[in-house]
Design an enzyme around this catalytic site. Structure first.
Site, PDB file in Angstrom:
ATOM      1  N   TYR A 147      53.382  79.756  66.370  1.00 40.15           N
ATOM      2  CA  TYR A 147      54.453  78.789  66.158  1.00 40.15           C
ATOM      3  C   TYR A 147      54.184  77.559  67.002  1.00 40.15           C
ATOM      4  O   TYR A 147      53.860  77.675  68.188  1.00 40.15           O
ATOM      5  CB  TYR A 147      55.795  79.401  66.560  1.00 40.15           C
ATOM      6  N   ASP A 242      48.190  75.038  72.331  1.00 40.26           N
ATOM      7  CA  ASP A 242      49.637  74.872  72.456  1.00 40.26           C
ATOM      8  C   ASP A 242      50.078  75.779  73.607  1.00 40.26           C
ATOM      9  O   ASP A 242      50.225  76.986  73.435  1.00 40.26           O
ATOM     10  CB  ASP A 242      50.311  75.252  71.140  1.00 40.26           C
ATOM     11  N   LYS A 270      58.859  73.346  77.775  1.00 47.94           N
ATOM     12  CA  LYS A 270      59.577  74.433  78.455  1.00 47.94           C
ATOM     13  C   LYS A 270      59.579  74.313  79.983  1.00 47.94           C
ATOM     14  O   LYS A 270      60.347  73.524  80.513  1.00 47.94           O
ATOM     15  CB  LYS A 270      59.070  75.778  77.931  1.00 47.94           C
TER      16      LYS A 270
HETATM   17  C1  LIG Z   1      58.929  76.679  71.999  1.00 48.32           C
HETATM   18  C2  LIG Z   1      57.607  76.367  71.450  1.00 48.32           C
HETATM   19  C3  LIG Z   1      57.348  75.157  70.773  1.00 48.32           C
HETATM   20  C4  LIG Z   1      58.427  74.178  70.408  1.00 48.32           C
HETATM   21  O1  LIG Z   1      59.046  73.622  71.519  1.00 48.32           O
HETATM   22  P1  LIG Z   1      60.508  72.962  71.315  1.00 48.32           P
HETATM   23  O2  LIG Z   1      60.808  72.375  72.661  1.00 48.32           O
HETATM   24  O3  LIG Z   1      61.414  74.074  70.917  1.00 48.32           O
HETATM   25  O4  LIG Z   1      60.380  71.934  70.256  1.00 48.32           O
HETATM   26  C5  LIG Z   1      56.048  74.886  70.387  1.00 48.32           C
HETATM   27  N1  LIG Z   1      55.059  75.752  70.648  1.00 48.32           N
HETATM   28  C6  LIG Z   1      55.268  76.918  71.275  1.00 48.32           C
HETATM   29  C7  LIG Z   1      54.118  77.828  71.575  1.00 48.32           C
HETATM   30  C8  LIG Z   1      56.549  77.267  71.694  1.00 48.32           C
HETATM   31  O5  LIG Z   1      56.744  78.456  72.282  1.00 48.32           O
END
Ligand SMILES: *Cc1c(COP(=O)(O)O)cnc(C)c1O
Length: 430
Positions: A147, A242, A270
């Site tokens: 994701y 990511d 995060k």
């Molecule tokens: C949470 C998450 C996102 C998206 O971040 P948001 O601040 O919710 O837009 C993208 N990549 C990964 C791996 C995530 O865990």
């Protein structure tokens, strides 16, 4: 509008559902995959959520990753208070942004320059645009189950949120966008090679969660990340990690530090926001200099580098730098894993409990899970049951079998022992 229907979770949710689609501002907060009504939180501190219904819960969601120091940390609170005195948004450069950029480039091995944004989604979206702008190519390879936020071209086989709701591909995304995305299984170097061979000089980049954590937790097989690095080099494609979830979570420098593989671009979020909305993407200076105003790839944000967000984020990162919690978190994670696995094995329940540092998840299946297909074929029913058992006994797990649980530094030995006992009891009750 005043809330007129009472203030219990049940009545608040009924009201919310009339005003907000599904009653939630992010679908993962709904209890669709476990059943029941989500509770409303009144306040949070340390390892606890306090609900409007008067329940005190040990929290393993930790705001979906950011709260590595637990909730409402006194130093982050104080930093926010201080920043608040100076104004909430300037629209000009400010010192907090430089401090944040310094911290990130000092800590994350592959990042020489960084651009700050407001969410993880923005970070991955912009990193992909930059990869395309830099290489002059269109196609992106991603892995099923990874994701990367709700970016149009990446919302294909995207794990938990999308998965839980039974539509891995969202409506509203043109076929033509999705066609630019090639999806391959994780931990499958042959499929990756094939994707490269089938699209010569057309792959701008490969994006992945180096530890996929949005379909439960999946760990890379030995050498998989190295192979990925080598294939990207051979084909002139950028490797994009990511690390929105794993950055500053697995180690200060993220998975790239732990696994010693250097991506070209890294998306973060995060933890770097300390509980406020912050994202970032960075990498080699010559790639990053393709961004506006230096280069032709446009990217912007009214509130990017917001002073309150920088105050919270810089304090969050500074706490990690002052006393790195990673070996302690790893020890705690391992202890919890072993206890819960033992309870499962005593009952003859097939359970996999992948864990890396402070991250872990549950798969009710006989064999270790290496990819999305194996993750989604695990039995989901036992998770629903342990979720509700835990919640009834004061422990909040993420409301989906496809999410990762988090331990924070505020989860001390006695809290963890208490929570662990509840989780073991939950397993025994199956
Ligand atoms: C949470 C998450 C996102 C998206 O971040 P948001 O601040 O919710 O837009 C993208 N990549 C990964 C791996 C995530 O865990």
């Amino acid at each position: 509008m005043p809330i007129s229907t009472g203030t219990s979770s049940q009545s608040l949710f009924e009201k919310a559902r009339q005003l907000i689609p599904g009653g939630v501002n992010s679908p993962v907060r709904a209890f669709r995959s476990v059943g029941g009504t989500p509770f409303f939180t009144e306040s949070a501190d340390g390892p606890f959520l306090h609900t409007v219904d008067g329940q005190k819960l040990i929290d393993f969601v930790c705001t979906w990753g950011p709260a590595i120091h637990g909730h409402n940390h006194p130093e982050i609170r104080a930093a926010l208070r201080g920043a608040l005195e100076n104004g909430t948004s300037f629209g000009t450069p400010a010192t907090g942004e430089v401090e944040m950029a310094e911290r990130i480039t000092r800590t994350v091995p592959s990042v020489e320059k960084v651009r700050l944004v407001n969410s993880g989604t923005e970070a991955t979206m912009s990193a992909v645009r930059l990869a395309r702008g830099y290489t002059g190519r269109d196609k992106i390879i991603k892995f099923s189950g990874c994701y990367h936020g709700h970016v149009d071209s990446l919302l294909v086989s995207a794990g938990s949120g999308a998965l839980t709701h039974g539509s891995p591909d969202s409506a509203g995304i043109p076929e033509s966008f999705a066609r630019e995305t090639i999806v391959v299984p994780f931990n499958d170097p042959a499929a990756l090679r094939e994707a490269f061979t089938a699209n010569p000089e057309r792959i701008a980049g490969v994006i992945l969660e180096p530890y996929p954590a949005n379909v439960g937790l999946i760990l890379p097989e030995p050498d998989f990340l190295e192979t990925l690095r080598r294939l990207c080099d051979e084909h002139g494609s950028l490797l994009i990690f990511d690390e929105v979830m794993t950055g500053f979570r697995i180690s200060q420098g993220g998975v790239q530090e732990a696994e010693k593989v250097r991506p070209d671009l890294t998306a973060m979020g995060k933890i770097i926001g300390g509980g406020l909305p912050v994202g970032a993407f960075g990498g080699k200076a010559d790639i990053m200099d393709h961004l506006a105003p230096e280069g032709p790839v446009y990217q912007a944000g009214t509130l990017s580098g917001n002073p309150l967000a920088m105050a919270a984020g810089n304090t969050s990162l500074s706490l990690l730098e002052q006393s790195p919690p990673y070996s302690d978190l790893e020890r705690k994670g391992k202890k919890l894993r072993e206890a819960v696995l033992e309870a499962a094995s005593d009952k003859g329940i097939p359970l996999q409990l992948p864990q890396a540092g402070s991250m872990f998840s549950f798969y009710f299946t006989e064999n270790p899970v290496r990819n999305f297909q194996q993750a989604t074929s695990a039995d989901r029913d036992p998770f629903k049951k342990i979720f509700h058992y835990a919640l009834d006994h004061g422990v909040y797990l993420p409301p989906s079998p496809f999410e990762t649980c988090f331990i924070s530094t505020a989860h001390d030995e006695s809290i963890l022992a208490q929570a662990c006992e509840v989780l073991c009891e939950a397993i025994r009750s199956l």
